[in-house]
Every structure is written in structure tokens, then in C-alpha cells.
Write a protein that holds these residues in place. Sequence first.
Motif, short mmCIF file in Angstrom:
data_model
loop_
_atom_site.label_atom_id
_atom_site.label_comp_id
_atom_site.label_asym_id
_atom_site.label_seq_id
_atom_site.Cartn_x
_atom_site.Cartn_y
_atom_site.Cartn_z
N LYS A 192 39.49 44.60 53.02
CA LYS A 192 40.38 43.74 52.26
C LYS A 192 41.19 44.59 51.31
N GLU A 193 42.49 44.37 51.29
CA GLU A 193 43.36 45.14 50.41
C GLU A 193 44.26 44.22 49.61
N VAL A 194 44.45 44.61 48.37
CA VAL A 194 45.37 43.91 47.48
C VAL A 194 46.30 44.97 46.92
N GLU A 195 47.57 44.82 47.16
CA GLU A 195 48.55 45.85 46.81
C GLU A 195 49.48 45.36 45.72
N THR A 198 50.67 41.68 47.20
CA THR A 198 50.45 41.31 48.59
C THR A 198 48.99 41.55 48.94
N TYR A 199 48.50 40.80 49.91
CA TYR A 199 47.10 40.94 50.30
C TYR A 199 46.99 40.96 51.81
N SER A 200 45.94 41.56 52.31
CA SER A 200 45.84 41.79 53.75
C SER A 200 45.02 40.74 54.49
N ASP A 201 44.09 40.08 53.80
CA ASP A 201 43.17 39.17 54.47
C ASP A 201 43.75 37.76 54.53
N ARG A 202 44.07 37.29 55.74
CA ARG A 202 44.66 35.96 55.91
C ARG A 202 43.70 34.85 55.53
N GLN A 236 53.23 32.00 41.77
CA GLN A 236 53.80 31.54 43.03
C GLN A 236 52.96 32.09 44.17
N LEU A 237 52.67 31.23 45.15
CA LEU A 237 51.84 31.63 46.28
C LEU A 237 52.54 31.28 47.58
N ASN A 238 52.56 32.24 48.50
CA ASN A 238 53.08 32.04 49.84
C ASN A 238 52.07 32.62 50.82
N LYS A 239 51.22 31.77 51.35
CA LYS A 239 50.14 32.26 52.23
C LYS A 239 50.69 32.76 53.56
N ALA A 240 51.76 32.18 54.05
CA ALA A 240 52.32 32.64 55.32
C ALA A 240 52.79 34.08 55.23
N SER A 241 53.36 34.43 54.09
CA SER A 241 53.85 35.80 53.88
C SER A 241 52.82 36.67 53.18
N GLN A 242 51.71 36.09 52.78
CA GLN A 242 50.61 36.81 52.15
C GLN A 242 51.04 37.51 50.88
N TYR A 243 51.73 36.76 50.03
CA TYR A 243 52.03 37.34 48.74
C TYR A 243 51.85 36.29 47.64
N VAL A 244 51.59 36.81 46.47
CA VAL A 244 51.47 36.00 45.27
C VAL A 244 52.22 36.71 44.16
N SER A 245 52.90 35.94 43.34
CA SER A 245 53.68 36.56 42.28
C SER A 245 53.42 35.86 40.95
N LEU A 246 53.77 36.57 39.89
CA LEU A 246 53.65 36.02 38.53
C LEU A 246 54.99 36.22 37.85
N LEU A 247 55.55 35.12 37.36
CA LEU A 247 56.78 35.18 36.59
C LEU A 247 56.45 34.92 35.12
N ILE A 248 57.02 35.74 34.26
CA ILE A 248 56.86 35.55 32.83
C ILE A 248 58.24 35.30 32.25
N ARG A 249 58.48 34.09 31.77
CA ARG A 249 59.78 33.76 31.20
C ARG A 249 59.80 34.14 29.73
N GLY A 260 46.99 46.97 39.74
CA GLY A 260 47.72 46.50 38.56
C GLY A 260 49.13 47.03 38.47
N THR A 261 49.97 46.25 37.80
CA THR A 261 51.34 46.63 37.49
C THR A 261 51.49 46.70 35.98
N SER A 262 51.98 47.83 35.51
CA SER A 262 52.23 47.99 34.08
C SER A 262 53.57 47.36 33.71
N LEU A 263 53.55 46.47 32.75
CA LEU A 263 54.77 45.81 32.26
C LEU A 263 55.06 46.27 30.85
N ILE A 264 56.30 46.66 30.63
CA ILE A 264 56.76 47.04 29.30
C ILE A 264 57.92 46.12 28.93
N VAL A 265 57.78 45.40 27.84
CA VAL A 265 58.85 44.55 27.33
C VAL A 265 59.40 45.21 26.08
#
Lengths: 111, 115
Positions: A2-5, A24-28, A64-77, A104-109
Amino acid sequence: QKEVEQNSGPLSVPEGAIASLNCTYSDRGSQSFFWYRQYSGKSPELIMSIYSNGDKEDGRFTAQLNKASQYVSLLIRDSQPSDSATYLCAVNTRGSYIPTFGRGTSLIVHP
Amino acid sequence: DAGVIQSPRHEVTEMGQEVTLRCKPISGHNSLFWYRQTMMRGLELLIYFNNNVPIDDSGMPEDRFSAKMPNASFSTLKIQPSEPRDSAVYFCASSPPGGGREKLFFGSGTQLSVL
């Protein structure tokens, strides 16, 4: 395996902008998806969970989740300097209660 | 609630020495996880307990690592003998039973340095 990128970043955005973090993740068979926030030198803290395709909003955060494309996102307004942290994506496969974490992704505001 | 409590916060030891890390989960939580975090590999699961029973220890690196959970309020992770490559932040996390069991609450971590 299982991979989470995630893109390690850093992602730099100006104060007030929308920050978009992707995973993105590898395991459907994955069924549960989480975002944790980790400030430097601190422990991860759960901020969002999502289980169904589409959007889930909580204050300034939208997952946001899209299982068909195997990605999940986070929006910060309306990003704030206090949002500067590393954001970890975590994924559970069907029947498992053990999350697999991305690096992890490093975010700098910046003001 | 005090949250997940880990001790010590920092541990500096010499190669070959025994290291014991301790964790007290949140009261009422019946799942406990030990993770290790490094810059190179991120957060890696070492072992997962449910109701004090080890369910998944596939992440334990080798026989030098052992973990116990003698009761619902205490767990230890032991490294014997320690090696420099064990240097990392070790996190303990717990989760409640039922629908919230996938949501982990992390302790403050133990920063381990093996010289």
C-alpha cells in the motif's frame, strides 16, 4: 504494498490565498481517508476525515475525494500564517483500522 | 482529558544500550499504535494493539524491537540493543472503540538519539 504519495513541497502561498494539497493512493480497496496537520516539532493532529466521493467542508478546510482517480485533496481557504505546517494524508483499506501515512506536504503561508 | 502521554520526551543513549519508551493511552481507548517517524521514511507503523492484544507487528524492524501492553492503560516499546539507525521520533497513538477507531490521537512523541 500500500502506498500513499504526497508532494513533499514546500508549498508556499500568500496569506489569504487558497492552499491545495494533494495525495494519491495505490490500493483501490481504500475506504477511509484522513488529513493530519503536524506543526514542526509536534505530533500529528487529525483535522479532516472523508469516506465518500465528493467534497466535505469544515470551516476553512475542504476535503475532496475521487475514488475512481485514487486521489484525495485538502483545500485551505483564506490561508493564515498559523496554517504553516506539514499536512499528512492517511488512508485505511477496507476492514483495516491501521492508517498508512504519506510522507506529508510542507505548507508555508507567508504574510 | 490529558491525552496520550509518552515518556521520556527525549532519550540520548549509546549504541548497544537498552531503551524503553512508555505510553499511556487515553482512558477508554482500546486501540494503541506505535509509529516511528524519520525524515527519510516518514511515519511508519511498528505495531498495533487492540484490547491489549498485538494484532499487527509486521512493522517491527527486527528482534531487537519488542512491545508489550500489559493492561489497557500502559504500553512499552523496548529496543535492545539500540543502534544509531534507530534514531527517530517514536509516537504512540490511541483510538476509541466503535466508529471512531480509525481516528488516531497522538502523544507528544519521544525523540530518540542513539550515539
